[in-house]
Motif scaffolding. Structure first.
Motif, PDB file in Angstrom:
ATOM      1  N   THR A 164      -6.158 -12.385  -5.941  1.00 13.18           N
ATOM      2  CA  THR A 164      -5.892 -13.104  -4.697  1.00 13.18           C
ATOM      3  C   THR A 164      -4.387 -13.202  -4.449  1.00 13.18           C
ATOM      4  N   ALA A 165      -3.619 -12.317  -5.080  1.00 12.54           N
ATOM      5  CA  ALA A 165      -2.161 -12.359  -4.956  1.00 12.54           C
ATOM      6  C   ALA A 165      -1.733 -12.070  -3.521  1.00 12.54           C
ATOM      7  N   GLN A 166      -0.595 -12.626  -3.136  1.00 17.80           N
ATOM      8  CA  GLN A 166      -0.052 -12.429  -1.801  1.00 17.80           C
ATOM      9  C   GLN A 166       1.020 -11.340  -1.834  1.00 17.80           C
ATOM     10  N   HIS A 167       0.959 -10.414  -0.883  1.00 18.68           N
ATOM     11  CA  HIS A 167       1.924  -9.329  -0.776  1.00 18.68           C
ATOM     12  C   HIS A 167       2.436  -9.280   0.658  1.00 18.68           C
ATOM     13  N   PRO A 168       3.584  -8.646   0.890  1.00 16.19           N
ATOM     14  CA  PRO A 168       4.096  -8.570   2.262  1.00 16.19           C
ATOM     15  C   PRO A 168       3.138  -7.832   3.182  1.00 16.19           C
ATOM     16  N   ASP A 169       3.027  -8.295   4.430  1.00 17.42           N
ATOM     17  CA  ASP A 169       2.143  -7.644   5.395  1.00 17.42           C
ATOM     18  C   ASP A 169       2.707  -6.309   5.858  1.00 17.42           C
ATOM     19  N   LYS A 170       4.035  -6.238   5.998  1.00 14.81           N
ATOM     20  CA  LYS A 170       4.691  -5.022   6.452  1.00 14.81           C
ATOM     21  C   LYS A 170       5.892  -4.746   5.562  1.00 14.81           C
ATOM     22  N   LEU A 171       6.225  -3.467   5.448  1.00 14.58           N
ATOM     23  CA  LEU A 171       7.336  -3.069   4.599  1.00 14.58           C
ATOM     24  C   LEU A 171       8.532  -2.663   5.456  1.00 14.58           C
ATOM     25  N   ASP A 172       9.704  -3.092   5.049  1.00 14.11           N
ATOM     26  CA  ASP A 172      10.950  -2.664   5.694  1.00 14.11           C
ATOM     27  C   ASP A 172      11.518  -1.517   4.875  1.00 14.11           C
ATOM     28  N   CYS A 214      -5.881   0.750  -0.884  1.00 13.37           N
ATOM     29  CA  CYS A 214      -4.842  -0.241  -1.186  1.00 13.37           C
ATOM     30  C   CYS A 214      -4.926  -1.423  -0.228  1.00 13.37           C
ATOM     31  N   ARG A 215      -5.041  -1.125   1.056  1.00 14.71           N
ATOM     32  CA  ARG A 215      -5.042  -2.191   2.058  1.00 14.71           C
ATOM     33  C   ARG A 215      -6.345  -2.977   2.061  1.00 14.71           C
ATOM     34  N   ASN A 216      -7.467  -2.271   2.047  1.00 21.49           N
ATOM     35  CA  ASN A 216      -8.753  -2.923   2.268  1.00 21.49           C
ATOM     36  C   ASN A 216      -9.347  -3.546   1.010  1.00 21.49           C
ATOM     37  N   ASP A 217      -9.114  -2.930  -0.159  1.00 15.35           N
ATOM     38  CA  ASP A 217      -9.721  -3.425  -1.397  1.00 15.35           C
ATOM     39  C   ASP A 217      -8.764  -4.259  -2.238  1.00 15.35           C
ATOM     40  N   GLU A 218      -7.487  -3.888  -2.247  1.00 15.70           N
ATOM     41  CA  GLU A 218      -6.537  -4.552  -3.135  1.00 15.70           C
ATOM     42  C   GLU A 218      -5.590  -5.508  -2.404  1.00 15.70           C
ATOM     43  N   GLY A 219      -5.522  -5.406  -1.082  1.00 12.30           N
ATOM     44  CA  GLY A 219      -4.651  -6.300  -0.328  1.00 12.30           C
ATOM     45  C   GLY A 219      -3.188  -5.928  -0.352  1.00 12.30           C
ATOM     46  N   TYR A 220      -2.866  -4.675  -0.719  1.00 16.20           N
ATOM     47  CA  TYR A 220      -1.483  -4.214  -0.713  1.00 16.20           C
ATOM     48  C   TYR A 220      -1.121  -3.648   0.658  1.00 16.20           C
ATOM     49  N   PRO A 221       0.150  -3.680   1.038  1.00 11.93           N
ATOM     50  CA  PRO A 221       0.560  -3.107   2.327  1.00 11.93           C
ATOM     51  C   PRO A 221       0.703  -1.591   2.303  1.00 11.93           C
ATOM     52  N   GLY A 222       0.694  -0.992   1.123  1.00 12.43           N
ATOM     53  CA  GLY A 222       0.852   0.454   1.004  1.00 12.43           C
ATOM     54  C   GLY A 222       0.609   0.903  -0.415  1.00 12.43           C
ATOM     55  N   LEU A 223       0.872   2.185  -0.666  1.00 15.09           N
ATOM     56  CA  LEU A 223       0.692   2.742  -2.002  1.00 15.09           C
ATOM     57  C   LEU A 223       1.618   2.048  -2.995  1.00 15.09           C
ATOM     58  N   VAL A 224       1.107   1.793  -4.193  1.00 18.75           N
ATOM     59  CA  VAL A 224       1.860   1.075  -5.219  1.00 18.75           C
ATOM     60  C   VAL A 224       2.563   2.074  -6.132  1.00 18.75           C
ATOM     61  N   VAL A 225       3.838   1.860  -6.373  1.00 22.19           N
ATOM     62  CA  VAL A 225       4.592   2.701  -7.309  1.00 22.19           C
ATOM     63  C   VAL A 225       4.162   2.344  -8.734  1.00 22.19           C
TER      64      VAL A 225
END
Length: 295
Positions: A164-172, A214-225
């Motif tokens: 349930t971690a929070q991540h940025p919605d958009k990346l700069d 990443c977005r739909n299952d893990e809640g990340y804004p993009g691919l994770v390094v």
């Protein structure tokens, strides 16, 4: 590394699944051929990427060897193996690589047969402010030419259920990293780089190549390094700025995830007989940290 997630309510304690779990040590062998080292050198755009038998393997580049390729049918929904010798038998496992340590007596060398002995070093169930977690430490001893060359420990954190971690919605993707360190190595990892690193390390985790997942299952804004990629990038700093000194010990910790497209920098500061290292973005200065000591 994601923030520590909370455990789901109504589930059994994680340590209740471990009463009879005592995996025996595992021995593996590898010829340590030079191909993977040359390939990763090309991925990192290192000059003179050719690698030959007898060359010393840079610290932790043995992660390119002793790889495990399970049958495709043995992978779970997230791309990780559904089962494995050192995977704890807890339901709906979510795996997070937290950190590790390594002691180097002498470097492994390419083209010489090597042996690895892997064992379970420690298992601890803890409940913190965000829920219940299982900490698993795997110990690996590497031998070559009849001698133990290095000993490594990896700390993996497991939980049952999804994060349930929070991540940025958009990346700069244009903002520069926050750093003024004397050692710096910039990188802007893109999907192609993540794909090539996944292939070199036999990593099928979908967070590194499947953006919708990443977005739909893990809640990340993009691919994770990859966490290991960040660690190896940090270790490039002493290789480039203290090339005449051998790393004798190192430790690292993965704290917050970095995403493809972000501008990152490996940062380093010499400190006594070693160096302090980190990974920075514009969002924060320490997504990952490491400490090395020279011989």
């Amino acid at each position: 590394m994601s923030p520590t997630p909370s455990a789901p309510s109504g589930t059994a304690p994680l340590d209740s699944y471990l009463d009879s779990w005592a995996p025996a040590p595992v021995r593996d062998e590898d010829s340590l051929h030079a191909g993977p080292v040359a390939a990763l050198s090309a991925v990192f755009d290192l000059p003179g990427s050719a690698a030959e038998a007898g060359d010393p393997i840079p610290p932790l580049w043995h992660w390119l060897h002793f790889l495990n390729w399970p049958a495709h049918s043995e992978l779970g929904h997230d791309g990780h193996p559904a089962n494995g010798h050192f995977l704890p038998p807890i339901p709906n496992r979510q795996r997070m690589w937290a950190g590790g340590r390594c002691e180097v007596t002498e470097p492994l060398r390419l083209g010489e047969p090597a042996q690895r002995l892997s064992s379970l070093s420690a298992v601890t169930s803890k409940r913190g402010r965000t829920g219940e977690l299982l900490f698993v430490t795997e110990r690996r001893e590497f031998r070559q030419g009849g001698r133990t060359r290095l000993v490594e420990e990896q700390d993996i954190v497991y939980r049952s259920g999804r994060s349930t971690a929070q991540h940025p919605d958009k990346l700069d993707e244009s903002a520069p990293p926050r750093t003024d360190s004397p050692w710096q190595l910039p990188l802007r990892p893109d999907p192609a780089l993540l794909f090539r690193f996944s292939a070199l390390t036999a990593n099928a985790h979908r967070i590194h190549y499947d953006a919708p997942y990443c977005r739909n299952d893990e809640g990340y804004p993009g691919l994770v390094v990859h966490g290991p990629l960040l660690v190896l990038l940090m270790l490039e700093l002493p290789r480039r700025h203290a090339s005449g000194r051998q790393v004798r010990s190192l430790s690292y910790r993965l704290r917050r995830p970095v995403f493809a497209g972000e501008r990152i920098s490996a940062c380093g500061t010499p400190a006594g007989g070693g160096a302090q290292l980190s990974i920075a973005t514009h969002r924060e200065a320490q997504h990952a940290t490491a400490e090395v000591s020279f011989g």
